[in-house]
Design a protein around this motif. Structure first.
Motif, PDB file in Angstrom:
ATOM      1  N   CYS A   1       0.965  -1.329  -0.225  1.00 46.10           N
ATOM      2  CA  CYS A   1      -0.065  -0.113   0.092  1.00 46.10           C
ATOM      3  C   CYS A   1       0.807   1.079  -0.122  1.00 46.10           C
ATOM      4  O   CYS A   1       1.669   1.438   0.874  1.00 46.10           O
ATOM      5  CB  CYS A   1      -0.960  -0.010   1.224  1.00 46.10           C
TER       6      CYS A   1
ATOM      7  N   GLN B   1      -9.090  -2.899   2.643  1.00 48.16           N
ATOM      8  CA  GLN B   1      -8.025  -2.677   1.663  1.00 48.16           C
ATOM      9  C   GLN B   1      -6.829  -3.389   1.875  1.00 48.16           C
ATOM     10  O   GLN B   1      -5.894  -4.107   0.856  1.00 48.16           O
ATOM     11  CB  GLN B   1      -7.517  -1.193   1.932  1.00 48.16           C
TER      12      GLN B   1
ATOM     13  N   ARG C   1      -0.197  -7.587  -6.307  1.00 41.37           N
ATOM     14  CA  ARG C   1      -1.331  -6.341  -5.844  1.00 41.37           C
ATOM     15  C   ARG C   1      -0.764  -5.298  -5.237  1.00 41.37           C
ATOM     16  O   ARG C   1       0.244  -5.416  -4.234  1.00 41.37           O
ATOM     17  CB  ARG C   1      -2.495  -7.083  -4.874  1.00 41.37           C
TER      18      ARG C   1
ATOM     19  N   LEU D   1      -5.009  -0.670  -7.585  1.00 43.45           N
ATOM     20  CA  LEU D   1      -5.984   0.324  -7.178  1.00 43.45           C
ATOM     21  C   LEU D   1      -5.706   1.628  -6.807  1.00 43.45           C
ATOM     22  O   LEU D   1      -4.935   1.886  -5.833  1.00 43.45           O
ATOM     23  CB  LEU D   1      -6.986  -0.487  -6.274  1.00 43.45           C
ATOM     24  N   ASP D   2      -6.117   2.551  -7.764  1.00 42.40           N
ATOM     25  CA  ASP D   2      -5.796   4.044  -7.369  1.00 42.40           C
ATOM     26  C   ASP D   2      -6.830   4.592  -6.391  1.00 42.40           C
ATOM     27  O   ASP D   2      -8.147   4.227  -6.694  1.00 42.40           O
ATOM     28  CB  ASP D   2      -5.431   4.690  -8.372  1.00 42.40           C
TER      29      ASP D   2
ATOM     30  N   THR E   1      -3.284   5.232  -2.052  1.00 48.49           N
ATOM     31  CA  THR E   1      -4.324   6.000  -1.183  1.00 48.49           C
ATOM     32  C   THR E   1      -3.626   7.078  -0.485  1.00 48.49           C
ATOM     33  O   THR E   1      -2.437   6.609   0.079  1.00 48.49           O
ATOM     34  CB  THR E   1      -5.159   5.264  -0.541  1.00 48.49           C
TER      35      THR E   1
ATOM     36  N   ILE F   1      -2.052  -1.022  -3.768  1.00 49.09           N
ATOM     37  CA  ILE F   1      -2.969  -0.211  -3.727  1.00 49.09           C
ATOM     38  C   ILE F   1      -2.364   1.316  -3.291  1.00 49.09           C
ATOM     39  O   ILE F   1      -1.107   1.321  -2.695  1.00 49.09           O
ATOM     40  CB  ILE F   1      -4.227  -0.383  -2.734  1.00 49.09           C
TER      41      ILE F   1
ATOM     42  N   SER G   1      -7.434   3.675  -3.443  1.00 46.67           N
ATOM     43  CA  SER G   1      -8.184   2.387  -3.226  1.00 46.67           C
ATOM     44  C   SER G   1      -9.412   2.668  -1.856  1.00 46.67           C
ATOM     45  O   SER G   1      -9.791   1.585  -1.594  1.00 46.67           O
ATOM     46  CB  SER G   1      -7.209   1.441  -2.624  1.00 46.67           C
TER      47      SER G   1
END
Length: 962
Positions: free
Chosen positions: A524, A668, A650, A625-626, A654, A652, A628
């Motif tokens: 993340c 998340q 994966r 994922l932007d 954020t 993310i 997220s």
């Protein structure tokens, strides 16, 4: 009241005395007299009624009902008797040395004088057992002589303790003899106990007598014996015979339904099975003495053939007290011979103190009344964790004495907090309480495969904690060992075709992305807005392409629709060799085979939701994922759709991993590292509730420990030295379908009119119409409601502006929001009001400008300032803000620069981020292009809109309206 007259005779005064008027007679009274008066007051009829009955009544009614032979209240009679007898005993004790009289039947108070024996008498109880029966009688001795009291009209004045009036003398006795034991013999030589009842009589009557008094026996044995006191702890999940403290007199009556006493009893019964009752007793020879027995001597009756033996056990009370103290020192408080602990605590105590109890000579056993057969032997556990290619294997054995149980069998017990485990022999073993803490996360985070437990690699921190706490032995590869000891992330070269440079902190982020990738962890990247999450991610994706690590698989970038164009623009700028597919729109080609021709597929959360089944059929290199926080609700369709995607890695992105609730984090984290925080139910119970409701700092620290390796979070303040003073960004906003339709209709109308006018009259004469048309198009690009109050749909720009305001505010920053149009600010205000976001406001009509500025500058809570460009262009010092949003960029950069300088001026110690919001495919985007084309013109020469309009050629106008 009696007093002496002048001749020395005792005469009756017609006056009663009580504690109230006793001081009137103080000259003739001493301290003991005052005590006697108070005690006699307490046994007056009215005083007794007041003590035992709360309702209004007369003595006749009260006593006749209570002592009614058929309906009388036996319990209350007994309580009153005890109350009166106690005070009678205290009165008689105080009569020594006083003149004492018996009142005559005619009321003469000094009818017959009597004295109080100066010494106590003693009673010897005799038993003569013969073939048919046993004769029982007492003898009394006073000052070494036998006192003849039978058939002498003797009276038992008080029963407990016994006071005997014999002749004119009052006698009391050693050992607090009960008067009931003497009373039957005042007019009887002896009592005969027939053979058929002697068993129970000896047990119930003779044995207690032998304990407390001198007994002379013939026909059976009384043996005084001394032994070493050996402690014995008996436990049971049923209370057995409870030792109850004597209640206060008022509470003697049977508890009525609904009374506090009844409620307490019901509660005790309901919770009995959840507790363990310990009874402490001592073995004296072959006999057991319970510590609730409070006498120095304890008698045990033994019958051998036709003979009775009374074992008079002399207790070692000092030794018994030592043992009670030893238990108290080990946190077992024994009162009245009993201690009660909650079940799990009780067995934890037993396991923990087993060796010490053995050293102190204890026998520990289960009571016969126990509802279950409990195992109390040694309990041990051995857990091993071994790394395999893809995960950790967890294996272990639990030993309950001779029984070996696979560790996995405990999983449902630990997770559901069930303490009782049934052994093969039917016994119930209690799982040690500490295991519910020590192994809870291990069971919660592990997965069961074919009767074996596995942990994912991202649970390395948990594995390390278990190893460091000596709760598991761990075997892992050198690579993972190295990770546990790592101090710095390895530096990685940027891909050769990357254009531009990364700032040092961005390069560190790029390195970190490779670090989590190498260990197959999800990551993340949670940098503040404006720090370049996009460029760090693009550099990493380019490296995957150029190194061949992606192995021909495309990566999927999922984001809010409004960000697709921004990603595309950043990719063209920094990583132009990346092949991009924009997978959005109604007419997208729903075919995953086309992904093979691209490196990166850009799409929106809405499209992933719609095409979930299709996208699941492709294995991506990365799913990223932007923003997220879009999946913060784990139950949403969006969350479920992205979780179902397949990929090697994966990631993310954020700026706000937690917006509303700790559950945002679970959702998340569960996407990037499935199972990291256990199931949703587990997380809610073990983390969310303790943290949010209980403010549990230990749980907060634990959660931070679990997620720390997988989150890289940099605040703007942390990297301030690496940032230039000002950073400008363009934020491209797509129009909504309704907005686009409105824009196209207006554009066509003005385009036709303006181009026709140019043809007929030239550019000079169309300047006003051109300015009017461009203004209208700019308004629609912001929000069609500015041009048409009836417009009821959304605006793409407003949606993006509000999203970014929320993001900046949640990261703890302050933002200035500028617009040339007060109407536009009104629309933004309404949207912020709807979301309950506080703001300051300033336009040309604001009267007290300085008050509004001070409010924004000084209040930490106020993070948004809406300002019209015209009103806020000069004279404001707003250094509290470090973000500036320009909602509707226009020709003159000098005006925008003035706006930015409200925040970026002397006193500002932070980098100022500026965002210009450009609506795609509108006049705004085209003006920007013209600005770049005529940069010298718009920066150096032109200061007014009119001057710009005048400088436009026919080709420029066609371009603007194209």
């Amino acid at each position: 009241m009696v007093q002496r007259n002048q001749r020395g005779q005792l005469t009756l005064q017609h006056q009663t005395v009580s504690a109230k008027n006793a001081p009137e007679f103080a000259d003739g009274l001493d301290e003991t007299d005052f005590e006697l008066i108070a005690l006699t007051d307490q046994i007056q009829q009215d005083a007794v009624i007041k003590e035992f009955w709360s309702k209004k009544t007369t003595p006749a009614d009260f006593f006749l009902k209570i002592y009614d032979p058929e309906k009388g209240d036996k319990g209350l009679q007994e309580a009153i008797c005890t109350y009166v007898q106690d005070r009678m005993g205290q009165i008689l004790e105080r009569l020594q040395g006083k003149q004492v009289f018996i009142m005559g039947k005619d009321g003469e108070p000094t009818w017959r004088e009597m004295g109080v024996a100066p010494e106590r008498a003693s009673v010897l109880f005799h038993f003569r057992r013969n073939e048919d029966s046993t004769h029982y009688f007492p003898t009394i001795q006073y000052q070494g002589q036998k006192l003849e009291f039978q058939y002498k009209n003797a009276v038992i004045v008080c029963e407990q303790p016994a006071w005997l009036l014999l002749g004119d003398t009052l006698h009391n006795f050693h050992n607090d003899v009960d008067g009931k034991k003497i009373k039957p013999f005042l007019n009887k030589k002896f009592i005969v106990i027939p053979r058929q009842v002697e068993d129970s009589y000896f047990q119930r009557f003779v044995a207690p007598l032998v304990e407390s008094f001198d007994v002379h026996a013939r026909g059976f044995d009384i043996r005084s014996e001394r032994y070493v006191a050996r402690p014995q702890l008996t436990f049971s999940d049923a209370p057995g015979a409870t030792v109850v403290a004597a209640p206060a007199p008022r509470a003697v009556a049977p508890a009525r339904r609904g009374s506090p006493v009844a409620a307490h009893t019901a509660t005790a019964e309901a919770t009995v099975s959840e507790h363990i009752h310990f009874d402490l007793s001592f073995r004296y020879g072959d006999h057991t003495v319970h510590t609730a027995h409070n006498k120095r001597v304890c008698v045990k009756l033994e019958k051998k053939e036709d003979n009775y033996i009374f074992h008079r056990l002399i207790r070692n009370l000092d030794r018994e007290q030592e043992i009670i103290s030893e238990l108290r020192d080990r946190a077992l408080e024994v009162k009245g011979g009993r201690a009660v602990l909650e079940k799990a605590t009780a067995f934890r105590w037993l396991h923990h103190h087993a060796d010490e109890l053995a050293r102190l000579g204890f026998t520990v056993q289960q009571g016969p009344t126990s509802g279950k057969d409990y195992f109390i032997g040694a309990v041990t556990v051995q857990v091993g964790i071994t790394e395999t290619n893809d995960w950790f294997d967890v294996h272990g054995t639990v030993c309950f004495g001779e029984f070996e149980v696979p560790f996995i069998k405990l999983r449902p017990y630990i997770l559901n907090k069930r303490h009782e485990f049934r052994l093969p022999n039917g016994q119930i073993a209690i799982i040690p309480e500490e295991w519910f803490t020590q192994y809870l996360e291990l069971f919660a985070f592990s997965e069961e495969h074919q009767h074996a437990l596995t942990l994912r690699k991202h649970h390395l921190a948990l594995v390390s904690d278990l190893q460091n706490g000596n709760l598991a032995t761990v075997v892992m590869s050198r690579k993972l060992e190295k990770l546990r000891e790592f101090e710095a992330v390895e530096d990685r070269p940027l891909p050769p075709s990357f254009r531009g440079e990364l700032r040092p902190y961005q390069k560190a982020g790029y390195n970190w992305l490779h670090f989590v990738q190498d260990y197959q962890f999800g990551g993340c990247l949670a940098d503040d807005m404006g720090l370049g999450k996009t460029v760090q991610t693009l550099a990493m994706l380019l490296q995957r392409k150029e190194s061949g690590a992606a192995q021909g698989a495309a990566s999927l970038l999922v984001m809010p629709t409004s960000l697709v164009y921004n990603w595309m623009a950043e990719a063209f700028k920094f990583t132009p060799t990346l092949r991009l597919l924009i997978y959005t729109g109604t007419y997208r080609d729903k075919n995953v085979e086309q992904f093979a021709d691209y490196d990166v597929v850009l799409t929106s959360y809405g499209i992933v939701r719609l095409d979930a089944d299709l996208l699941r059929t492709y294995k991506f290199d990365y799913v990223i994922l932007d923003e997220s926080q879009a999946i913060k609700n784990p139950g949403s369709t969006t969350s479920q759709a992205v979780r179902g995607l397949h990929s090697r890695h994966r990631l993310i992105l954020t700026g706000t991993p937690v917006e509303n609730s700790t559950m945002d984090l679970w959702s998340q984290m569960s996407f990037i590292n499935p199972g990291l925080l256990g199931t949703q139910a587990f997380f809610r119970k073990e983390f969310l509730k303790p943290i949010e409701k209980g403010k549990d700092e230990a749980k907060t620290r634990r959660l931070h420990t679990l997620i720390k390796p997988f989150i890289l979070r940099r605040h703007k303040a942390q990297v301030a030295r690496e940032l230039p003073d000002k950073i400008e960004n363009l934020s491209y906003c797509p129009m909504t379908e309704e907005q686009q339709q409105c824009y196209e209709e207006t554009k066509s109308f003005y385009r036709n009119k303006i181009l026709q006018s140019i043809e007929e009259h030239g550019t000079a004469s169309t300047q006003f119409m051109l300015l009017q048309g461009l203004t209208k198009l700019r308004q629609i690009a912001n929000h069609p409601r500015m041009a048409d109050e009836e417009y009821a749909h959304e605006s793409g720009k407003l949606r993006e502006v509000v999203r970014m305001i929320k993001s900046v505010v949640s990261e703890g920053h302050k933002v200035l929001v500028f617009s040339q149009f007060v109407k536009h600010l009104d629309i933004v205000r309404a949207s912020l009001d709807e979301r309950q976001l506080a703001y300051a406001y300033l336009d040309g009509n604001t009267r007290d400008r300085h008050k509004e500025v001070a409010r924004f500058q000084e209040s930490d809570e106020l993070r948004v300032f809406l300002i019209s460009l015209k009103a806020g262009g000069v004279g404001l010092n707003l250094t509290a803000a470090d973000y500036v949003f320009i909602l509707d960029p226009w020709w003159n950069p000098a005006v925008e620069a003035q706006a930015v300088d409200r925040a970026h001026r002397i006193g500002q110690q932070r980098t100022v981020f500026t965002y210009k919001f450009i609506t795609q495919n509108t006049v705004e985007e085209k003006i920007l292009a013209l600005q770049n084309k005529k940069i010298q013109l718009v920066t150096d020469l032109i200061t007014t809109d009119e001057a710009i309009i005048k400088s436009l050629t026919k080709e420029d106008i066609e371009e603007l309206l194209g």
